[in-house]
Design an enzyme around this catalytic site. Structure first.
Site, short mmCIF file in Angstrom:
data_model
loop_
_atom_site.label_atom_id
_atom_site.label_comp_id
_atom_site.label_asym_id
_atom_site.label_seq_id
_atom_site.Cartn_x
_atom_site.Cartn_y
_atom_site.Cartn_z
N GLU A 197 32.63 21.33 -62.79
CA GLU A 197 31.26 21.45 -62.28
C GLU A 197 31.31 21.01 -60.86
O GLU A 197 30.10 20.71 -60.18
CB GLU A 197 30.35 20.36 -62.97
CG GLU A 197 30.43 20.46 -64.71
CD GLU A 197 30.39 21.93 -65.25
OE1 GLU A 197 29.73 22.96 -64.49
OE2 GLU A 197 30.59 22.00 -66.40
N ASP A 336 32.21 31.84 -60.90
CA ASP A 336 33.07 31.95 -62.20
C ASP A 336 33.67 33.30 -62.28
O ASP A 336 33.00 34.31 -62.40
CB ASP A 336 31.69 31.58 -63.46
CG ASP A 336 31.49 30.13 -63.31
OD1 ASP A 336 32.09 29.35 -63.18
OD2 ASP A 336 30.14 30.25 -63.84
#
Length: 519
Positions: A197, A336
């Site tokens: 994260e 991502d």
């Protein structure tokens, strides 16, 4: 220098449900993103292209791509995909179809027949790739690209915990074991990591330095938007590289990113008979039932347009940042991995063309390791507590919505560490090596799955929140019941429980509780 960083991550999904959330998520990402992306990288590697992508591969994803159960499940899923494509290309008007699709929309029998031909070819190619390259796991496929220096591997801690909220002992253990896991699978330890994260707390750089981590990723606001150079953190040589939001958001912005273009395949629109996605985006406010059929040629033209746009954006950003800082600048775009193919079907094609077009436009491509080695590093910096989540702080993982999960994690970690410490102490003999304890290993394994950052993220974002809470509490229950049996002296019961949970959660076979830092 321009660096493309891809972060590959999913939670542990094997043995934990199938649809709508569970193994299906793994197989969709594997087929739509991982297979085509590595196909692109293999093609470029065969052309002797080097240092193209910095690829983060979390240990939990690597474990699933190597897991025999997941490999078998993936093969079945691909075959089923091909069967669904056969069903689409043989569609005829029928009572079940009558009145369900308006003329000239994606789910008419005529449109589905055309789409089924295209989809069958895609499924056939994926099956061939999988049978030829992947049946013995993903690690050999990726290791070939690492050895060819086409990609730089970024590692990470086991099971992707939100590190700032994690007990320091478990944080250190998860990171060191994660790096060791990469070394086992790929033959080398990553020089850098993707911090889960992009989360950071002051002092974490000391743990990185001790573990041999040379660089890691933060989001742009952590560096106050000044991402033109990497920055050593504190008094260490560990370099933080920041994601350039101006460039990254050109691709992945909810309002204006490329995947929302009208010509691209629509992620959300299904044909509910075949389970395929036969529509193009058509328009942002067009209902699913009115979406137009997918047109590969139209999409291909859009890809070329967006490649040209991205190359222009990168060039202009590099020039402006170089002028601003008075020396050659570095731009990092980070995404991502699952964006490329899973969320954005045309993403792998776009990616291949970008990686060809940038050098042709005079833009040097390199990895994060290249940037560090070639001096794209500025003065040291003190980083604030941060992440790449909403608000760029910790609220997604520590906010009011997930306060119960924060409490759960703290309780489970305390229980696990206390129990494992006592078990290892009881098994120790002066002067002798402490034997490995399978029960203690499983307690630590279930604890790591409990504290995965995915569960609070999914709750905060209201994305399969019920499933996320179920998974967090399931692994917490596993930890507690094994620990309770062990702590109360019921060793045989603890062994039976550990064996049972290991059938579903047997990832990270080299995990060894004896390597937990001592209290």
């Amino acid at each position: 220098m321009f660096t493309l960083v891809l972060h590959t991550h999913l939670p542990w999904l094997a043995h934990h449900g199938r649809w709508p959330v569970g193994e299906e998520w793994l197989y969709q990402s594997w087929s739509a993103a991982y297979l085509p992306l590595l196909r692109v990288l293999r093609t470029l590697a065969a052309e002797n292209r080097r240092n193209l992508v910095t690829l983060g591969m979390t240990p939990v994803v690597a474990a699933q791509l190597d897991d025999p159960y997941s490999l078998e499940g993936m093969h079945h899923w691909l075959a089923n995909w091909q069967l669904r494509a056969v069903e689409a290309r043989t569609q005829v008007a029928s009572p079940s179809r009558r009145g369900t699709a308006a003329p000239d929309t994606a789910c008419t029998p005529e449109a589905l027949r055309t789409f089924g031909i295209h989809e069958y070819a895609e499924a056939d190619r994926a099956l061939d790739d999988f049978a030829t390259l992947w049946r013995h796991g993903g690690s050999p496929v990726l290791r070939e690209l690492i050895d060819a220096e086409t990609v730089e591997l970024l590692g990470g801690p086991l099971a992707h915990p939100f590190q700032p909220l994690l007990h320091p002992r478990l944080r250190e253990f998860a990171l060191r074991e994660g790096l060791a896991d990469a070394r086992h699978r790929f033959g080398r330890s990553p020089a850098g990591i993707w911090a889960p994260e992009c989360a950071y707390a002051p002092g974490m750089e000391l743990g990185y330095a001790a573990a041999g981590v040379g660089h890691f990723m933060v989001d742009g606001p952590s560096l106050h938007g000044d991402t033109a150079l990497g920055r050593p953190v504190g008094d260490t040589d560990v370099v933080a590289f920041g994601r350039d939001l101006q460039v990254s958001y050109r691709v992945w912005s909810p309002k204006s990113g490329y995947p929302g273009h009208a010509a691209y395949r629509d992620f959300h629109t299904y044909d509910h008979v075949t389970g395929l996605k036969p529509a193009r985006v058509t328009g942002r406010n067009v209902p699913s039932e009115d979406k137009a059929p997918y047109d590969p040629e139209r999409a291909d033209r859009a890809v070329d347009s967006h490649v040209a746009d991205f190359v222009d954006i990168v060039r202009r950003r590099l020039i402006s940042e170089s002028e601003r800082i008075g020396r050659p600048a570095h731009v990092v775009a980070a995404f991502d991995t699952e964006l490329f193919g899973h969320w954005w079907y045309e993403g792998p094609i776009w990616l291949e063309r970008v990686l060809r077009a940038l050098p042709e436009a005079g833009v040097r491509i390199g990895t994060l390791a290249d940037a560090a080695a070639q001096g794209f590093v500025g003065q040291s910096v003190e980083l604030p507590p941060s992440s790449w989540g909403s608000g760029k702080d910790w609220q997604v993982w520590a906010g009011e919505q997930v306060a119960d999960l924060v409490t759960l994690n703290t309780e489970v970690v305390d229980t696990a560490l206390t129990t494992v410490d006592k078990a290892l102490e009881q098994n120790s003999t002066p002067g002798a090596t402490v034997p490995r304890d399978f029960v203690a290993d499983q307690i630590v394994r279930e604890t790591l799955l409990t504290v995965s950052s995915d569960w609070p993220f999914m709750v905060s974002k209201d994305s399969a929140a019920d499933y996320a809470r179920y998974r967090a509490h399931l692994h917490a229950h596993a930890t507690r019941e094994i620990a309770d049996a062990l702590a109360s002296g019921r060793r045989e019961a603890a062994e039976r429980l550990a064996t049972g949970w290991n059938r579903a959660d047997g990832l990270f076979g080299a995990l060894d509780a004896r390597r937990l830092p001592r209290p």
